[in-house]
Scaffold this motif. Structure first.
Motif, PDB file in Angstrom:
ATOM      1  N   ALA A  23       0.823  -1.220   0.000  1.00 38.43           N
ATOM      2  CA  ALA A  23       0.000   0.000   0.000  1.00 38.43           C
ATOM      3  C   ALA A  23       0.854   1.267   0.000  1.00 38.43           C
ATOM      4  O   ALA A  23       0.378   2.333  -0.379  1.00 38.43           O
ATOM      5  N   LEU A  24       2.111   1.162   0.409  1.00 35.63           N
ATOM      6  CA  LEU A  24       3.001   2.336   0.433  1.00 35.63           C
ATOM      7  C   LEU A  24       3.734   2.557  -0.885  1.00 35.63           C
ATOM      8  O   LEU A  24       4.333   3.614  -1.084  1.00 35.63           O
ATOM      9  N   GLN A  25       3.686   1.590  -1.778  1.00 45.56           N
ATOM     10  CA  GLN A  25       4.479   1.656  -3.010  1.00 45.56           C
ATOM     11  C   GLN A  25       4.193   2.895  -3.855  1.00 45.56           C
ATOM     12  O   GLN A  25       5.106   3.468  -4.439  1.00 45.56           O
ATOM     13  N   SER A  26       2.956   3.314  -3.924  1.00 42.93           N
ATOM     14  CA  SER A  26       2.600   4.448  -4.791  1.00 42.93           C
ATOM     15  C   SER A  26       2.662   5.796  -4.063  1.00 42.93           C
ATOM     16  O   SER A  26       2.358   6.827  -4.661  1.00 42.93           O
ATOM     17  N   LEU A  27       3.050   5.787  -2.794  1.00 38.58           N
ATOM     18  CA  LEU A  27       3.061   7.020  -2.004  1.00 38.58           C
ATOM     19  C   LEU A  27       4.469   7.591  -1.879  1.00 38.58           C
ATOM     20  O   LEU A  27       5.452   6.874  -2.020  1.00 38.58           O
ATOM     21  N   GLU A  28       4.530   8.872  -1.594  1.00 41.08           N
ATOM     22  CA  GLU A  28       5.805   9.543  -1.371  1.00 41.08           C
ATOM     23  C   GLU A  28       5.979   9.806   0.120  1.00 41.08           C
ATOM     24  O   GLU A  28       5.024  10.185   0.794  1.00 41.08           O
ATOM     25  N   PRO A  29       7.203   9.622   0.622  1.00 39.60           N
ATOM     26  CA  PRO A  29       7.429   9.919   2.036  1.00 39.60           C
ATOM     27  C   PRO A  29       7.527  11.425   2.269  1.00 39.60           C
ATOM     28  O   PRO A  29       7.920  12.182   1.386  1.00 39.60           O
ATOM     29  N   ARG A  30       7.151  11.824   3.464  1.00 42.66           N
ATOM     30  CA  ARG A  30       7.323  13.213   3.899  1.00 42.66           C
ATOM     31  C   ARG A  30       8.106  13.142   5.208  1.00 42.66           C
ATOM     32  O   ARG A  30       7.645  12.527   6.173  1.00 42.66           O
ATOM     33  N   ILE A  31       9.294  13.725   5.222  1.00 41.37           N
ATOM     34  CA  ILE A  31      10.125  13.740   6.422  1.00 41.37           C
ATOM     35  C   ILE A  31      10.212  15.181   6.898  1.00 41.37           C
ATOM     36  O   ILE A  31      10.698  16.049   6.180  1.00 41.37           O
ATOM     37  N   THR A  32       9.713  15.414   8.108  1.00 38.07           N
ATOM     38  CA  THR A  32       9.598  16.767   8.648  1.00 38.07           C
ATOM     39  C   THR A  32      10.379  16.880   9.956  1.00 38.07           C
ATOM     40  O   THR A  32      10.135  16.102  10.879  1.00 38.07           O
ATOM     41  N   PRO A  33      11.310  17.840  10.039  1.00 35.65           N
ATOM     42  CA  PRO A  33      12.022  18.029  11.305  1.00 35.65           C
ATOM     43  C   PRO A  33      11.128  18.734  12.319  1.00 35.65           C
ATOM     44  O   PRO A  33      10.365  19.629  11.973  1.00 35.65           O
ATOM     45  N   VAL A  34      11.219  18.301  13.571  1.00 34.21           N
ATOM     46  CA  VAL A  34      10.472  18.930  14.667  1.00 34.21           C
ATOM     47  C   VAL A  34      11.385  19.013  15.886  1.00 34.21           C
ATOM     48  O   VAL A  34      12.207  18.137  16.118  1.00 34.21           O
ATOM     49  N   GLY A  47       2.153  10.792   2.468  1.00 30.36           N
ATOM     50  CA  GLY A  47       1.097  11.682   1.991  1.00 30.36           C
ATOM     51  C   GLY A  47      -0.027  10.898   1.334  1.00 30.36           C
ATOM     52  O   GLY A  47       0.223  10.065   0.470  1.00 30.36           O
ATOM     53  N   VAL A  48      -1.236  11.148   1.780  1.00 30.54           N
ATOM     54  CA  VAL A  48      -2.426  10.522   1.199  1.00 30.54           C
ATOM     55  C   VAL A  48      -3.413  11.625   0.832  1.00 30.54           C
ATOM     56  O   VAL A  48      -3.323  12.740   1.338  1.00 30.54           O
ATOM     57  N   PRO A  49      -4.367  11.329  -0.060  1.00 34.52           N
ATOM     58  CA  PRO A  49      -5.254  12.383  -0.553  1.00 34.52           C
ATOM     59  C   PRO A  49      -6.214  12.986   0.475  1.00 34.52           C
ATOM     60  O   PRO A  49      -6.571  14.153   0.377  1.00 34.52           O
ATOM     61  N   ASP A  50      -6.644  12.187   1.459  1.00 29.55           N
ATOM     62  CA  ASP A  50      -7.613  12.708   2.422  1.00 29.55           C
ATOM     63  C   ASP A  50      -7.599  11.865   3.692  1.00 29.55           C
ATOM     64  O   ASP A  50      -6.913  10.835   3.765  1.00 29.55           O
ATOM     65  N   GLU A  51      -8.353  12.297   4.689  1.00 27.26           N
ATOM     66  CA  GLU A  51      -8.363  11.617   5.984  1.00 27.26           C
ATOM     67  C   GLU A  51      -8.885  10.187   5.879  1.00 27.26           C
ATOM     68  O   GLU A  51      -8.369   9.280   6.543  1.00 27.26           O
ATOM     69  N   ALA A  52      -9.886   9.964   5.046  1.00 25.79           N
ATOM     70  CA  ALA A  52     -10.430   8.613   4.888  1.00 25.79           C
ATOM     71  C   ALA A  52      -9.364   7.662   4.342  1.00 25.79           C
ATOM     72  O   ALA A  52      -9.238   6.522   4.809  1.00 25.79           O
ATOM     73  N   GLY A  54      -6.187   8.047   4.723  1.00 24.94           N
ATOM     74  CA  GLY A  54      -5.225   7.882   5.804  1.00 24.94           C
ATOM     75  C   GLY A  54      -5.685   6.835   6.807  1.00 24.94           C
ATOM     76  O   GLY A  54      -4.904   5.990   7.249  1.00 24.94           O
ATOM     77  N   LYS A  55      -6.954   6.869   7.169  1.00 22.81           N
ATOM     78  CA  LYS A  55      -7.485   5.888   8.115  1.00 22.81           C
ATOM     79  C   LYS A  55      -7.424   4.481   7.532  1.00 22.81           C
ATOM     80  O   LYS A  55      -7.067   3.529   8.225  1.00 22.81           O
ATOM     81  N   SER A  56      -7.768   4.355   6.262  1.00 14.48           N
ATOM     82  CA  SER A  56      -7.717   3.049   5.609  1.00 14.48           C
ATOM     83  C   SER A  56      -6.280   2.528   5.565  1.00 14.48           C
ATOM     84  O   SER A  56      -6.020   1.353   5.862  1.00 14.48           O
ATOM     85  N   LEU A  57      -5.349   3.404   5.203  1.00 16.47           N
ATOM     86  CA  LEU A  57      -3.945   3.010   5.150  1.00 16.47           C
ATOM     87  C   LEU A  57      -3.457   2.599   6.538  1.00 16.47           C
ATOM     88  O   LEU A  57      -2.797   1.574   6.695  1.00 16.47           O
ATOM     89  N   CYS A  58      -3.767   3.390   7.548  1.00 16.83           N
ATOM     90  CA  CYS A  58      -3.341   3.063   8.913  1.00 16.83           C
ATOM     91  C   CYS A  58      -3.907   1.722   9.368  1.00 16.83           C
ATOM     92  O   CYS A  58      -3.198   0.938  10.001  1.00 16.83           O
ATOM     93  N   ASP A  59      -5.149   1.456   9.063  1.00 16.15           N
ATOM     94  CA  ASP A  59      -5.739   0.167   9.428  1.00 16.15           C
ATOM     95  C   ASP A  59      -4.953  -0.973   8.797  1.00 16.15           C
ATOM     96  O   ASP A  59      -4.652  -1.986   9.440  1.00 16.15           O
ATOM     97  N   ASN A  60      -4.585  -0.802   7.530  1.00 12.43           N
ATOM     98  CA  ASN A  60      -3.805  -1.803   6.814  1.00 12.43           C
ATOM     99  C   ASN A  60      -2.440  -1.995   7.475  1.00 12.43           C
ATOM    100  O   ASN A  60      -2.011  -3.125   7.723  1.00 12.43           O
ATOM    101  N   LEU A  61      -1.756  -0.898   7.774  1.00 11.09           N
ATOM    102  CA  LEU A  61      -0.418  -0.971   8.360  1.00 11.09           C
ATOM    103  C   LEU A  61      -0.456  -1.556   9.776  1.00 11.09           C
ATOM    104  O   LEU A  61       0.374  -2.395  10.132  1.00 11.09           O
ATOM    105  N   LYS A  62      -1.420  -1.110  10.570  1.00  6.37           N
ATOM    106  CA  LYS A  62      -1.533  -1.624  11.941  1.00  6.37           C
ATOM    107  C   LYS A  62      -1.794  -3.129  11.947  1.00  6.37           C
ATOM    108  O   LYS A  62      -1.309  -3.844  12.814  1.00  6.37           O
ATOM    109  N   GLY A  63      -2.573  -3.589  10.955  1.00  7.24           N
ATOM    110  CA  GLY A  63      -2.839  -5.020  10.835  1.00  7.24           C
ATOM    111  C   GLY A  63      -1.573  -5.832  10.622  1.00  7.24           C
ATOM    112  O   GLY A  63      -1.507  -7.010  10.949  1.00  7.24           O
TER     113      GLY A  63
END
Length: 74
Positions: A23-34, A47-52, A54-63
């Motif tokens: 699911a991460l293959q088509s996405l670009e990383p964002r690295i932000t210093p804090v 980076g994902v297009p919208d919150e929905a 993001g939630k779907s991706l997170c569910d996949n990754l957490k699984g």
């Protein structure tokens, strides 16, 4: 996807995570210093297009055991 002590470590984690999660293959990383009380960290985000998406991706990754947190763009 995480916070790391260096850009190199964040990039290494991105490479590792992309290898584990298609699911991460088509996405670009964002690295932000804090700046935190613990010192400077580098947040790794995908980076994902919208919150929905993001939630779907997170569910996949957490699984698959990958920590994930949706951070809405303000």
């Amino acid at each position: 996807l995480g916070a790391f002590s260096s850009v190199d470590k964040a990039e290494s984690e991105w490479t590792r995570a992309r290898g584990r999660f298609p699911a991460l293959q088509s996405l670009e990383p964002r690295i932000t210093p804090v700046q935190t009380q613990a010192g400077r960290l580098f947040r790794l985000q995908a980076g994902v297009p919208d919150e929905a998406a993001g939630k779907s991706l997170c569910d996949n990754l957490k699984g698959g055991g990958q920590p994930c947190l949706v951070v809405p763009v303000k």
